[in-house]
Design an enzyme around this catalytic site. Structure first.
Site, PDB file in Angstrom:
ATOM      1  CB  ILE A 133    -107.939 116.356   8.396  1.00  9.30           C
ATOM      2  CG1 ILE A 133    -107.182 116.973   7.619  1.00  9.30           C
ATOM      3  CG2 ILE A 133    -107.384 115.663   9.664  1.00  9.30           C
ATOM      4  CD1 ILE A 133    -106.835 118.313   8.347  1.00  9.30           C
ATOM      5  CB  VAL A 214    -104.778 118.535  13.775  1.00  2.00           C
ATOM      6  CG1 VAL A 214    -103.987 117.546  14.619  1.00  2.00           C
ATOM      7  CG2 VAL A 214    -106.243 117.860  13.236  1.00  2.00           C
ATOM      8  NE  ARG A 216    -104.621 127.580   9.343  1.00  2.00           N
ATOM      9  CZ  ARG A 216    -104.127 126.548   8.614  1.00  2.00           C
ATOM     10  NH1 ARG A 216    -103.655 125.357   9.182  1.00  2.00           N
ATOM     11  NH2 ARG A 216    -103.851 126.878   7.241  1.00  2.00           N
ATOM     12  CG  ASP A 240     -99.512 120.150  14.459  1.00  2.00           C
ATOM     13  OD1 ASP A 240     -98.174 120.017  14.684  1.00  2.00           O
ATOM     14  OD2 ASP A 240     -99.696 120.455  13.172  1.00  2.00           O
ATOM     15  CD  GLU A 245     -99.253 127.968  14.500  1.00  2.00           C
ATOM     16  OE1 GLU A 245    -100.643 127.529  14.966  1.00  2.00           O
ATOM     17  OE2 GLU A 245     -98.781 127.765  13.398  1.00  2.00           O
ATOM     18  CG  HIS A 264     -98.647 124.639  11.823  1.00  2.00           C
ATOM     19  ND1 HIS A 264     -99.510 125.628  11.925  1.00  2.00           N
ATOM     20  CD2 HIS A 264     -99.053 123.818  10.783  1.00  2.00           C
ATOM     21  CE1 HIS A 264    -100.340 125.613  11.155  1.00  2.00           C
ATOM     22  NE2 HIS A 264    -100.213 124.520  10.326  1.00  2.00           N
ATOM     23  CB  ALA A 266     -99.588 117.749  11.311  1.00  2.00           C
ATOM     24  CG  ASN A 267     -98.382 119.022   5.678  1.00  2.00           C
ATOM     25  OD1 ASN A 267     -97.516 118.031   4.960  1.00  2.00           O
ATOM     26  ND2 ASN A 267     -98.869 119.807   4.798  1.00  2.00           N
TER      27      ASN A 267
END
Lengths: 303, 303
Positions: A133, A214, A216, A240, A245, A264, A266-267
């Site tokens: 990343i 971005v 965890r 993100d 969470e 969460h 981003a993807n």
């Protein structure tokens, strides 16, 4: 080679396996398993003695490590690297949204220029965990003329970074935190990286610097972060991922004047499935050709 | 050469004039005027027969055209090009915020993934008015592998664009609107570009496309835009400029689920002054050396 896809089999993954030249078969007959649609607690449902290779659908596989599901005798591959571009794109979006106060203007009901607008051009960007990343992000940052300070596992210089240090080099990490206008956290979640960004780390950051996570949620101490934002000791945080969470509804980070919380996303599935399908096709081809697989999990390192 | 800075003289501009080798003097003795801190209605206060050159502080100078302040016998230079990088950076921020629904998550008080998340990578980007800002934006977009459809005044092919057409080519402009995932408006405000993006133009756009206006509010028909957003006939709109500007408090575009309004903040004072100072220093040097000035206003074209 027979491949099973489960517990859930999206048609795009089935098409990828077939395109690579393998056959889809029942779990009990398959030497390869493409895992999708369930957590590690369900792995036993599809595991069997003939299973040789399992392709996992995510880049981070710490829940499989924690659950003890990565048993000996099987090669596990993660999707590490597969989502680097889409996550890097989201990361740049969070950085620019923070720099340009787009969270503040999104919440406004009238025309007023917010304080704290800054530019990414020419800034110093610290990347904590400069892996796939981080490298994809550096490509996107190239036209901004930024100076990148990279922290990675080995300390081996990262191409394009002005400076690289190992995560074990405490004074190096402190320097990256202290000099960066944007601190991007993109390291895997391991025992070593838990609460890496704690009150002490936050206290080193510039008073106008943005923290962008971005990776965890476990890498950032949420309470310490809220305290730093409330004290205005850092410029802001764009996350993100969070700990816990999902963040509970009404958590102080939601709508915080200095925070952007993307859930969460981003993807998201719409971007994940096509990217995963490409990785599955690639790895099935490699397996059939006897070549090395992409994203083989190092059981010792835990990622 | 004596230069006057007014009606207001920021110290950074004074320093730029001195660094370039010119002398600061009273308005009545100065052959050059660096205009800052007032509208064209105040120009008469500093104008005098010996004035030869006026450096204006903004890239768009349509208020000076409308006020009839650009008198014969003076060379006027705008700041066109000076702010291209900072405006392009803001533009990319707006595009990514729209693509990643960062306005929606900024407003949320709980953890929920918004609909409509998309990727900029590989998208088609139409740039209506591909001048300095457009070229700077194309540099920032390069790592995203986008396909750029450029519309400019001359129709002369824009370097790096997949395709260019002239603003006079109505069917070409329609094609750019119809094929783009992001339509970026960056053209000067002239009589020809007023309400360029009207109900008809909006109706050509893809149902998930984003409109991004970083030029002037007059180029977009606000009521038609609100109607298109309400009807969900386009994906969204991110505007740094509006008509009227400022938008009145409580206007439906504020907090609209498909809109991001940044209050003409692409080039805030903190970023504008240093960039303007560089242009002033450059142009004063050029003037002293008898070289051509940057940003000379074409009185016929009106920009």
């Amino acid at each position: 080679m027979k491949v099973h896809i489960g517990p859930v089999a999206p048609p795009e993954l089935t098409a990828a396996v077939v395109a690579a030249g393998a056959e889809i078969g029942p779990a009990a007959e398959a030497s390869a398993l493409v895992w999708y649609g369930g957590g590690p607690e369900r792995f036993a449902e599809l595991d069997h003695p003939g299973l040789e290779w399992v392709q996992l659908p995510s880049a981070g596989i710490e829940t499989w490590v924690t659950a003890g599901a990565l048993r000996d005798g099987i090669t596990f591959t993660s999707a590490a690297g597969t989502y680097a571009q889409t996550v890097a794109e989201h990361t740049l979006g969070l950085m620019l949204a923070g720099a340009r106060q787009l969270h503040a203007v999104s919440r406004a009901d009238h025309w007023a220029r917010p304080a704290g607008i800054r530019s990414l051009t020419g800034a110093t960007v610290g990347i904590i965990g400069a892996g796939g990343i981080g490298r994809a992000l550096m490509e996107l940052l190239r036209p901004f003329g930024v100076r990148v300070l990279a922290v990675n596992h080995s300390g081996k210089p990262v191409d394009g970074a002005a400076w690289t240090c190992s995560a074990d080099d405490a004074s190096g990490v402190r320097r990256a935190l202290a000099e960066s206008d944007f601190v991007v956290v993109a390291a895997p979640a391991t025992a070593e990286t838990a609460k890496l960004i704690d009150a002490d780390a936050l206290s080193l950051m510039k008073s106008d610097a943005w923290l962008v996570n971005v990776a965890r949620g476990s890498l950032v101490d949420t309470d310490a972060l809220v305290a730093a934002l409330d004290a205005e000791s850092i410029g802001g945080a764009a996350l993100d991922v969070a700990d816990p969470e999902p963040l509970p509804a009404g958590h102080p980070l939601f709508q915080h004047p200095r925070a952007i919380i993307s859930p969460h996303s981003a993807n998201p599935k719409s971007l994940l499935i096509p990217a995963l399908a490409r990785r599955v096709e690639d790895n099935v081809r490699r397996r059939l050709a006897g070549e090395s697989l992409l994203g083989v999990v190092d059981l010792t390192a835990g990622y």
